[in-house]
Design an enzyme around this catalytic site. Structure first.
Site, PDB file in Angstrom:
ATOM      1  CB  SER A  20      28.217 -48.103   4.241  1.00  0.00           C
ATOM      2  OG  SER A  20      27.736 -49.190   3.662  1.00  0.00           O
ATOM      3  CE  LYS A  21      21.928 -44.569   6.985  1.00  0.00           C
ATOM      4  NZ  LYS A  21      22.271 -44.928   8.501  1.00  0.00           N
ATOM      5  NE  ARG A  22      27.668 -52.003   1.022  1.00  0.00           N
ATOM      6  CZ  ARG A  22      28.537 -52.824   1.179  1.00  0.00           C
ATOM      7  NH1 ARG A  22      28.114 -54.003   1.496  1.00  0.00           N
ATOM      8  NH2 ARG A  22      29.819 -52.682   1.527  1.00  0.00           N
ATOM      9  CG  HIS A  23      28.137 -53.157   6.684  1.00  0.00           C
ATOM     10  ND1 HIS A  23      28.960 -52.069   6.199  1.00  0.00           N
ATOM     11  CD2 HIS A  23      28.607 -54.166   6.177  1.00  0.00           C
ATOM     12  CE1 HIS A  23      29.705 -52.534   5.595  1.00  0.00           C
ATOM     13  NE2 HIS A  23      29.739 -53.822   5.499  1.00  0.00           N
ATOM     14  N   GLY A  24      23.702 -52.041   8.203  1.00  0.00           N
ATOM     15  CA  GLY A  24      22.814 -51.751   9.368  1.00  0.00           C
ATOM     16  C   GLY A  24      23.008 -50.392   9.769  1.00  0.00           C
TER      17      GLY A  24
END
Ligand code: GLU
Length: 509
Positions: free
Chosen positions: A250-254
């Protein structure tokens, strides 16, 4: 074999979904089958045409072409769910008539309260069945009084639903844990579980290959197939693509979308090849392995030839951008140079170098790219490596205190002055002529090694580091020779650079 990719156009194409599309596409192409693109846009609030357009663009960029779809049509269309509402209506009527479905008048507020209550009591939230017991007459009366009901499917009581998943084997659910799902919402739009069943049947989809987040929907879909008299397709549920911490990517992984990876400068073949290796291995199930561990890069035709679902593992695949970069480096080295030149244009534009090269210009860029593409991970790093060609300004170079000090020392000054004199009458430099000129400068100044070549580098490229001079210097003059019609921004030649740099140094006491 007829397979489909069925994205909801509510945002960018996520790499996990791109992998689902890829697996479907590989199977279709490897078996002479048909790959269908269906747009699941019944969520009118979240679906946009813009997102649909982006998904189509990104699939095309990946090279995943479809045989039937919203833009190309086909014999089982339309391929946008929003254009199929009449079909869902008519099948919903059929289920109502057979008492396999019923009208539900429960309000959102009421359902929400029931859900909260169940969660608070530690039970799984499922529809309480309030409207199940309404008679047809009661329902008809409420509709006549102006209420707008949803339609729910009546899940048969007290039995098992079993289906064989190609990836996970037999999957069993008891119907007691399945609440009656809404199949048509009060606004007349079909719910996912219903539309998907109708569409897969009417489009004669033989294999449903999708993310395992849909596994709990599958028993409902199996039951709906049964109620509608359809033969269910075969199912294969793919493990989700995970981030390095083993939670869904998800977004928080990049970066998560195909568009983001494209703008970072990954080649489509690298992304495709890497995605194919997540959860699938050409040598057997990739259980527990990080994709790419087996260092197996295969061109797309080979992937098509080798891909099969029995080598898809059921444990989660981890997305590792380092491995993707590794695949990208491989393809940057092997890709056609002129194609790379063409692909690099948007990245140059982003870096402020706008150009519309003709064939000569492209050929020049391609040869210049050869200097850069072996030392970068991604295409968006190319403009930085080649900035010395387009952006040359001695004053700016000498504004750097360290370079200013280095170049204004006597020995370096003498190198630059001798270089300017050597090049003044010289024709444009190729590698040999550059070597000969450097040799002359060496003879005239007595400087050698770094004391000779570093001032030459700084004077000719305006930078303290960069590609080999043997390549960079001829590239500068190759560029300087190009006519304006080649569509490459003006490149200042070596002769003019040496003279300008020498002049700039003269202004430093
Ligand atoms: N529209 C669904 C999704 O994007 C499709 C699921 C399916 O393939 O059945 O998740």
């Amino acid at each position: 074999m007829r397979v489909r990719f069925a994205p909801s156009p509510t945002g960018q194409l996520h790499v996990g979904n791109a992998r689902t599309a890829l697996f479907n596409w590989l199977l279709a192409r490897g078996s002479n089958g048909t790959f269908i693109l269906r747009i699941e846009d019944t969520d009118a609030e979240r679906s946009t045409r813009e997102s649909e357009g982006e998904i189509l663009r990104d699939l095309r960029w990946l090279g995943l072409d479809w045989d039937e779809g919203p833009d190309v049509g086909g014999p089982r269309g339309p391929y946008r769910q929003s254009e199929r509402l009449h079909l869902y209506q008519s099948y919903a009527k059929e289920l109502l008539g057979a008492d396999a479905a019923y009208y539900c008048f429960c309000s959102t507020a009421q359902l929400g309260a029931e859900r909260e209550e169940a969660v608070a009591a530690g039970r799984t939230a499922r529809y309480a069945g309030t409207c199940r017991r309404l008679s047809r007459d009661q329902a008809a009366a409420r509709i006549a009084a102006g209420e707008r009901p949803a339609i729910r499917f009546r899940v048969p009581e007290a039995r098992d639903v079993v289906f064989t998943d190609i990836v996970r084997g037999d999957v069993r659910f008891h119907t007691d844990v399945i609440g009656d799902p809404v199949i048509v919402r009060a606004d007349g739009h079909p719910a996912y579980n219903f539309a998907v069943v109708v569409d897969d049947a009417l489009m004669e989809v033989t294999h449903v290959i999708r993310g395992e987040d849909h596994i709990s929907n599958t028993p409902r879909q199996v039951l709906l197939n049964e109620a509608l008299g359809f033969t269910p397709p075969e199912f294969a549920h793919l493990s989700l693509v995970m981030g390095p911490d083993h939670s869904p990517l998800s977004k928080r992984h990049g970066a998560t979308s195909v568009a983001e990876f494209r703008s970072r400068g990954y080649l489509p073949e690298a992304l495709v090849n890497y995605l194919a290796l997540i959860g699938w291995s050409p040598r057997g199930p990739a259980a527990g392995r990080t994709a790419g561990d087996d260092a197996e890069l295969l061109p797309i035709e080979e992937l098509v030839r080798r891909f099969s679902l029995d080598r898809v593992g059921h444990s989660a695949g981890v997305f590792d951008e380092e491995k993707l970069a590794w695949a990208n480096r491989h393809y940057l080295k092997t890709a056609d140079a002129v194609r790379l030149a063409r692909l690099s244009l948007p990245y140059f534009a982003e870096a402020g170098v706008r150009m519309a090269p003709d064939d000569r210009g492209l050929e020049f860029l391609a040869s210049a790219l050869a200097m850069a593409s072996s030392s970068v991970d991604r295409l968006n790093q190319v403009p930085g490596r080649l900035a010395f060609l387009f952006d040359y300004a001695p004053a700016r170079t000498l504004a750097d205190a360290a370079l200013r000090e280095e170049l204004s020392a006597d020995a370096a000054r003498s190198v630059v002055a001798a270089l300017a004199e050597e090049l003044a009458p010289a024709p444009r430099l190729d590698r040999e002529r550059f070597r000969a000129a450097a040799h002359q400068v060496k003879a005239r100044t007595g400087q050698k090694g770094r004391a000779l070549f570093h001032p030459i580098r700084v004077a000719l490229t305006g930078r303290a580091e960069g590609p080999e001079l043997d390549l960079a210097v001829p590239a500068i003059d190759h560029g300087a020779e190009l006519p304006e019609s080649a569509g490459i921004p003006k490149i200042i030649g070596n002769r003019e650079r040496a003279a300008a740099f020498s002049r700039a140094l003269g202004g430093i006491p």
